[in-house]
Design an enzyme around this catalytic site. Structure first.
Site, PDB file in Angstrom:
ATOM      1  N   CYS A   4       0.829  -1.207   0.000  1.00 26.40           N
ATOM      2  CA  CYS A   4       0.000   0.000   0.000  1.00 26.40           C
ATOM      3  C   CYS A   4       0.859   1.251   0.000  1.00 26.40           C
ATOM      4  CB  CYS A   4      -0.866   0.034   1.247  1.00 26.40           C
ATOM      5  SG  CYS A   4      -1.796  -1.453   1.538  1.00 26.40           S
ATOM      6  N   ARG A  30       4.565   0.070  -6.807  1.00 24.91           N
ATOM      7  CA  ARG A  30       4.597  -0.882  -5.696  1.00 24.91           C
ATOM      8  C   ARG A  30       3.421  -1.857  -5.740  1.00 24.91           C
ATOM      9  NH1 ARG A  30       8.298   0.240  -1.908  1.00 24.91           N
ATOM     10  NH2 ARG A  30       9.531   2.014  -2.536  1.00 24.91           N
ATOM     11  N   TRP A  40      -3.619  -2.576  -1.061  1.00 21.94           N
ATOM     12  CA  TRP A  40      -3.499  -3.948  -1.544  1.00 21.94           C
ATOM     13  C   TRP A  40      -4.209  -4.781  -0.496  1.00 21.94           C
ATOM     14  CZ3 TRP A  40       1.332  -6.042  -4.400  1.00 21.94           C
ATOM     15  CH2 TRP A  40       1.029  -7.293  -4.945  1.00 21.94           C
ATOM     16  N   ASN A  71      -1.312   1.206   6.579  1.00 26.96           N
ATOM     17  CA  ASN A  71      -0.574   0.102   5.943  1.00 26.96           C
ATOM     18  C   ASN A  71      -0.213  -0.890   7.028  1.00 26.96           C
ATOM     19  OD1 ASN A  71      -0.632   1.542   3.612  1.00 26.96           O
ATOM     20  ND2 ASN A  71       1.553   2.016   3.555  1.00 26.96           N
ATOM     21  N   GLY A  72      -0.403  -2.160   6.786  1.00 28.23           N
ATOM     22  CA  GLY A  72      -0.030  -3.166   7.776  1.00 28.23           C
ATOM     23  C   GLY A  72      -1.216  -4.025   8.156  1.00 28.23           C
ATOM     24  N   GLU A 120      21.891 -20.522   5.065  1.00 26.01           N
ATOM     25  CA  GLU A 120      21.684 -19.167   4.553  1.00 26.01           C
ATOM     26  C   GLU A 120      22.573 -18.162   5.289  1.00 26.01           C
ATOM     27  OE1 GLU A 120      20.482 -18.040   1.990  1.00 26.01           O
ATOM     28  OE2 GLU A 120      20.068 -15.927   2.363  1.00 26.01           O
ATOM     29  N   LYS A 173      25.181 -15.829   3.329  1.00 28.06           N
ATOM     30  CA  LYS A 173      25.167 -14.362   3.431  1.00 28.06           C
ATOM     31  C   LYS A 173      26.538 -13.842   3.824  1.00 28.06           C
ATOM     32  CE  LYS A 173      22.424 -13.394   1.719  1.00 28.06           C
ATOM     33  NZ  LYS A 173      21.399 -14.147   1.066  1.00 28.06           N
ATOM     34  N   GLU A 201      29.048 -14.132   0.976  1.00 24.32           N
ATOM     35  CA  GLU A 201      28.746 -13.235  -0.143  1.00 24.32           C
ATOM     36  C   GLU A 201      29.166 -11.804   0.123  1.00 24.32           C
ATOM     37  OE1 GLU A 201      24.923 -14.008  -2.729  1.00 24.32           O
ATOM     38  OE2 GLU A 201      24.423 -13.948  -0.612  1.00 24.32           O
ATOM     39  N   HIS A 217      30.769 -35.535  12.877  1.00 33.47           N
ATOM     40  CA  HIS A 217      31.226 -36.446  11.827  1.00 33.47           C
ATOM     41  C   HIS A 217      32.283 -35.806  10.929  1.00 33.47           C
ATOM     42  CE1 HIS A 217      28.181 -39.282  13.060  1.00 33.47           C
ATOM     43  NE2 HIS A 217      27.268 -38.329  12.981  1.00 33.47           N
ATOM     44  N   LYS A 254      22.919 -10.054  -9.765  1.00 31.26           N
ATOM     45  CA  LYS A 254      21.560 -10.213  -9.225  1.00 31.26           C
ATOM     46  C   LYS A 254      20.790 -11.306  -9.969  1.00 31.26           C
ATOM     47  CE  LYS A 254      18.411  -8.965  -6.280  1.00 31.26           C
ATOM     48  NZ  LYS A 254      18.614  -9.550  -4.936  1.00 31.26           N
TER      49      LYS A 254
HETATM   50  O1  M6R Z   1      17.081 -15.010  -8.618  1.00 28.06           O
HETATM   51  P1  M6R Z   1      17.260 -16.320  -7.902  1.00 28.06           P
HETATM   52  O2  M6R Z   1      16.532 -16.402  -6.623  1.00 28.06           O
HETATM   53  O3  M6R Z   1      16.947 -17.476  -8.797  1.00 28.06           O
HETATM   54  O4  M6R Z   1      18.806 -16.380  -7.593  1.00 28.06           O
HETATM   55  C1  M6R Z   1      19.418 -17.535  -7.157  1.00 28.06           C
HETATM   56  C2  M6R Z   1      20.806 -17.249  -6.653  1.00 28.06           C
HETATM   57  O5  M6R Z   1      21.620 -16.788  -7.679  1.00 28.06           O
HETATM   58  C3  M6R Z   1      20.778 -16.207  -5.534  1.00 28.06           C
HETATM   59  O6  M6R Z   1      19.972 -16.632  -4.485  1.00 28.06           O
HETATM   60  C4  M6R Z   1      22.172 -15.926  -5.001  1.00 28.06           C
HETATM   61  O7  M6R Z   1      22.615 -17.010  -4.251  1.00 28.06           O
HETATM   62  C5  M6R Z   1      22.130 -14.615  -4.229  1.00 28.06           C
HETATM   63  N1  M6R Z   1      23.299 -13.866  -4.472  1.00 28.06           N
HETATM   64  C6  M6R Z   1      21.906 -14.826  -2.781  1.00 28.06           C
HETATM   65  O8  M6R Z   1      22.086 -13.728  -1.992  1.00 28.06           O
END
Ligand code: M6R
Length: 617
Positions: free
Chosen positions: A2, A27, A82, A108-109, A490, A494, A497, A513, A612
């Site tokens: 929204c 949005r 929305w 919103n919310g 994850e 993170k 990365e 193990h 990305k």
């Molecule tokens: O656009 P996608 O979700 O398909 O992307 C998959 C991966 O390339 C993506 O998750 C990548 O691991 C990112 N850099 C994670 O932060």
């Protein structure tokens, strides 16, 4: 997703508000509405569908300005909605009014406790015109004003009673030139722009940036009393807050980044809002019924989830939901590996591609493989109109808005919740009454999720301290069990990365193990040790790390004093239903990585070598 716009000043308000809403159009929304003060009444117009459908109704609002030849102050608010509570109808579009039509509110919310409040108000004889949660607000303010409170007092009394995460703006016919705006939690921002003789309110800076670059951002729990060229901010308990005025540069990137230093930081903080948008309109919060556009009662005998990177970690969480809630077996595969193992797909199976970009070549190839072998193709995608969406039979849209940081954050949690919704939906369509009843109860729990996420975002415990202490370490280990094992993966992804520190995610029980050989006093180990069904087992893993000199950073449940005797550092999350815990645990992982990367001076939003959308195999 929204949008909110408010205005006080000498200009014709309705066109200015319309223009602001138009700027927030990208949005997404399904209806809109504008209210302007007209002497002794509030004039309101609403329309379903695109903002253009308001065009025919705008003349009436503009006429107010002309007819009165006003040179004084104009006051108005506008909203793009929305749907969350109640269908897409004109009656449900905001602004909502009290019975007398003297108080207008946009929100919103999700107001988590609206059902109780609505029943109380109905018992006192209040008639509701919409099915929304928002409508309780003007009626509450009205009731307190009738009891003798001023508009301001009534607004504070009301806001203190709302549970959930909301951005709210209110207008009172008897006090022209004044708006009250509040931000409770992180489900929506409130940005207030000021010039010397006018003031603007927006959920997002781009909505008002053409009028002013001087912006005040409300934080969680702050209420602004807004008048011409003036803002007074207080906490909910009335304590005054001195707010800095930010000068926002006139370029789309800075405008979009708003108060944040990096997109990754902004996108982490947008997660409460992203999750509000994820569930809005898909759960009936009175019955627990889930509605997913495009899905019918077809039930696959097996689901193959295919994805890469962060999306693959999300699929691993989703497997728990789909198997436990919907009782459908799930296999999770890397998009890049799937077609090289000749998967045993049959008609009757579904292939579920999870991808924020919708353009990841490996995931698309895996989806294609499934389709060729006769599976029905489902996807969970953020980028609208992407290849993944076009090549699917049905798509669940992530609705997080654009994710600009290369590193996925808000799309990770949104895709997890989309799988939770899918699992509840499939259970409710299963014909099994017990499964369906449990799935309704689980769907209702989603109402609390944005609020819980806000709590984790508000807490600012020891991320800087950890970054200062550990930024020079070469390796990190992340351990979790059950549903939190994918979150450990994850967390490790993170960290590598964005900070380029080597990190491994492991199922905690596997540590003995092999990886246990790595542990010594130089190794920080992030352990997910929340109060869930595997808590005791996690504690013994924590003991094993400590016994070998490793440093334990525990993500634990608020109020757990025992873990403090075992871990070197503790980051708390609030108690939550077990299935929602992975979402909450994700946030400290993201914030830790972010702080490490900032401490190391890394390019947070565009880490080296990453893209990305990975459109090559
Ligand atoms: O656009 P996608 O979700 O398909 O992307 C998959 C991966 O390339 C993506 O998750 C990548 O691991 C990112 N850099 C994670 O932060």
């Amino acid at each position: 997703m929204c949008g909110i716009i408010g205005y006080i000043g000498p200009r014709e308000a309705s066109d200015l508000i319309y223009g602001g809403l138009k700027r927030l159009e990208y949005r997404g929304y399904d209806s809109s509405g504008i209210a302007v003060l007209n002497g002794n009444e509030i004039a309101v117009e609403r329309a379903v569908g695109k903002l253009g459908n308001m065009d025919a109704k705008m003349d009436g609002l503009r006429a107010i300005f002309k007819a009165r030849q006003i040179s004084g102050v104009q006051t108005g608010i506008g909203h793009t909605r929305w749907a969350t509570h109640g269908g897409v109808t004109e009656e449900n579009a905001h602004p909502h009014l009290n019975s007398e039509g003297s108080i207008a509110v946009i929100q919103n919310g999700i107001i988590e406790n609206f059902v109780e409040i609505k029943h109380d108000l109905q018992a006192e004889g209040v008639a509701f015109k919409s099915e929304t949660d928002t409508e309780v607000v003007p009626h509450m303010v009205d009731a307190y004003m009738r009891g003798g409170q001023s508009f301001e007092q009534a607004a504070f009394t009301t806001l203190k009673q709302l549970r959930g995460s909301n951005a709210i703006v209110m207008m009172n016919m008897r006090e022209p030139g004044k708006l009250i705006a509040a931000r409770l939690g992180n489900a929506g921002g409130i940005s207030i722009g000021i010039n010397s003789d006018e003031t603007f309110i927006a959920s997002d800076v781009p909505g008002i940036l053409e009028h002013t670059r001087n912006i005040v951002f409300l934080e969680d729990g702050e209420v602004a009393l807004v008048s011409v060229g003036k803002i007074e901010v207080r906490k909910l308990d009335g304590t005054p807050v001195r707010k800095p005025v930010h000068a926002i540069a006139w370029d789309p990137v800075s405008a979009e980044k708003g108060e944040y230093r990096h997109f990754m930081q902004k996108e982490i903080f947008e997660q409460a809002r992203a999750l509000t948008d994820t569930v809005r309109g898909r759960v009936n919060f009175e019955t627990g019924q889930v509605v997913l556009d495009g899905f019918d009662s077809w039930r696959p005998s097996k689901i193959y989830s295919v994805a890469c990177g962060t999306s693959k970690n999300s699929a691993l969480v989703g497997k728990f939901y789909l198997e436990s809630i919907a009782r459908i077996p799930v296999e999770v595969d890397y998009g890049s590996e799937f077609r090289y193992r000749d998967p045993l797909i049959e008609p009757g199976h579904a292939i579920l591609g999870i991808t924020q970009s919708g353009e990841t070549a490996d995931t698309l190839a895996a989806m294609h493989e499934g389709q060729q072998k006769g599976a029905r193709v489902w996807s969970i995608v953020n980028a609208v109109g992407s290849q993944a969406e076009r090549s699917s039979d049905v798509t669940i849209s992530m609705r997080t808005g654009p994710e600009i940081g290369v590193c996925s954050t808000k799309t990770f949690v949104a895709s997890i919740v989309d799988q939770y919704l899918l699992a509840c939906y499939l259970a409710q369509q299963s014909g099994d009454d017990k499964l369906a009843a449990r799935a309704r109860a689980l769907a209702l729990e989603l109402a609390h999720l944005p609020g819980l996420v806000s709590q984790v975002l508000e807490a600012n415990p020891i991320y800087d301290e950890l970054a200062n202490k550990f930024h020079d370490r070469e390796h990190f280990l992340f351990l979790g069990r059950g549903m939190n094992y994918p979150i450990a993966l994850e967390g490790a992804l993170k960290l590598k990365e964005v900070s380029y520190i080597h990190a491994e995610g492991y199922p905690a029980g596997e540590m003995k193990h092999g990886p246990i050989a790595l542990i010594d006093e130089t190794m920080p180990v992030v352990c997910v040790a929340v109060k869930d069904s595997v808590y005791d087992k996690m504690i013994s893993q924590v003991e094993q790390v400590r016994a070998r000199g490793g440093t334990v950073i525990a993500i634990a449940t608020q109020g757990d004093t025992f873990i403090r005797t075992k871990a070197d550092y503790v980051i708390e999350i609030p108690p939550a239903p077990e299935f929602l815990i992975p979402v909450l645990v994700t946030i400290p992982m993201q914030r830790l990585s972010y702080h490490m990367a900032v401490r190391l001076g890394c390019d947070v939003d565009q880490p080296r070598n990453l893209a990305k959308s990975v459109t090559v195999e």
